[in-house]
Design a protein around this motif. Sequence first.
Motif, short mmCIF file in Angstrom:
data_model
loop_
_atom_site.label_atom_id
_atom_site.label_comp_id
_atom_site.label_asym_id
_atom_site.label_seq_id
_atom_site.Cartn_x
_atom_site.Cartn_y
_atom_site.Cartn_z
N UNK A 144 -13.15 -10.93 -0.62
CA UNK A 144 -14.66 -10.40 -0.44
C UNK A 144 -14.64 -9.41 0.62
N UNK A 145 -15.65 -8.88 0.77
CA UNK A 145 -16.04 -7.91 1.94
C UNK A 145 -14.50 -6.76 2.01
N UNK B 159 -2.49 -13.50 6.46
CA UNK B 159 -2.07 -12.46 7.37
C UNK B 159 -3.42 -12.08 8.12
N UNK B 160 -3.35 -11.95 9.42
CA UNK B 160 -4.55 -11.66 10.25
C UNK B 160 -5.56 -10.77 9.67
N UNK B 161 -5.17 -9.66 9.04
CA UNK B 161 -6.00 -8.60 8.80
C UNK B 161 -7.24 -9.21 7.53
N UNK B 162 -6.69 -10.24 6.89
CA UNK B 162 -7.67 -10.52 5.77
C UNK B 162 -8.34 -11.90 6.24
N UNK B 163 -8.27 -12.42 7.19
CA UNK B 163 -8.75 -13.78 7.63
C UNK B 163 -10.34 -13.81 7.74
N UNK B 164 -10.84 -14.70 7.12
CA UNK B 164 -12.20 -14.64 7.00
C UNK B 164 -12.85 -13.90 5.99
N UNK C 260 0.72 -1.08 -0.11
CA UNK C 260 -0.15 -0.14 0.05
C UNK C 260 0.87 1.20 -0.09
N UNK C 261 0.48 2.58 -0.46
CA UNK C 261 1.24 3.66 -0.40
C UNK C 261 1.78 4.08 0.71
N UNK C 262 2.94 4.22 1.09
CA UNK C 262 3.64 4.57 2.24
C UNK C 262 3.91 3.49 3.19
N UNK C 263 3.65 2.28 2.71
CA UNK C 263 3.81 0.90 3.79
C UNK C 263 4.85 0.11 3.16
N UNK C 264 5.27 -0.78 3.94
CA UNK C 264 6.20 -1.83 3.40
C UNK C 264 5.08 -3.07 2.73
N UNK C 265 6.04 -3.81 2.04
CA UNK C 265 5.29 -4.87 1.10
C UNK C 265 5.08 -5.95 2.26
N UNK C 266 3.68 -6.69 2.29
CA UNK C 266 3.59 -7.60 3.46
C UNK C 266 2.95 -8.99 2.61
N UNK C 267 3.00 -10.15 3.27
CA UNK C 267 2.69 -11.31 2.73
C UNK C 267 1.15 -11.43 3.00
N UNK C 268 0.22 -11.58 2.21
CA UNK C 268 -1.18 -11.74 2.79
C UNK C 268 -1.58 -12.96 2.54
N UNK C 269 -1.09 -14.10 1.64
CA UNK C 269 -1.59 -15.49 1.63
C UNK C 269 -0.52 -16.32 0.95
N UNK C 270 -0.38 -17.26 1.43
CA UNK C 270 0.35 -18.16 0.78
C UNK C 270 -0.22 -19.66 0.67
N UNK C 271 0.45 -20.63 -0.29
CA UNK C 271 -0.32 -21.79 -0.30
C UNK C 271 1.03 -22.77 -0.91
N UNK C 272 1.34 -24.09 -0.27
CA UNK C 272 2.29 -24.69 -0.54
C UNK C 272 1.77 -26.07 -1.47
N UNK C 273 2.89 -26.69 -2.11
CA UNK C 273 2.46 -27.79 -2.70
C UNK C 273 1.70 -28.96 -2.15
N UNK C 274 1.79 -29.07 -0.68
CA UNK C 274 1.14 -29.54 0.08
C UNK C 274 -0.39 -29.20 0.63
#
Length: 119
Positions: free
Chosen positions: A83-84, A60-65, A40-54
């Motif tokens: 969504x939301x 990240x907590x802010x997007x859960x749900x 986001x503008x003025x902020x550091x890059x953050x990991x939102x979500x990831x999925x492994x081969x398994x």
Amino acid sequence: QVQLAESGGGLVQPGGSLRLSCAAVGSVLSIKVMGWYRQAPGKQRELVASITSGGSINYVDSVKGRFTISRDNAKNTVYLQMSSLKPEDTAVYYCNAGVTTVTRYLEVWGQGTLVTVSS
């Protein structure tokens, strides 16, 4: 030679939904992990979500749900269903993948797609 092709960003009103997609294109043998980052503008890059081969998933907590990450292994594609949506979700979203080729393991970044949440 591997590239990540992103799509799905755009302008949406608060409470709306978007789906991002990211496809790995090139000489891919396997993909260990795929994920979505945002900056986001003025902020550091953050990991939102990831999925492994398994199939292990992290958010990240802010997007859960609200956000859901999924994959189509046959197409080497990862999706982020959002969504939301809130104004604070506004950012450039970047796809990232850990890719195994015939010669090496490497991390690859997409070009980014802009998500704007605003009235």
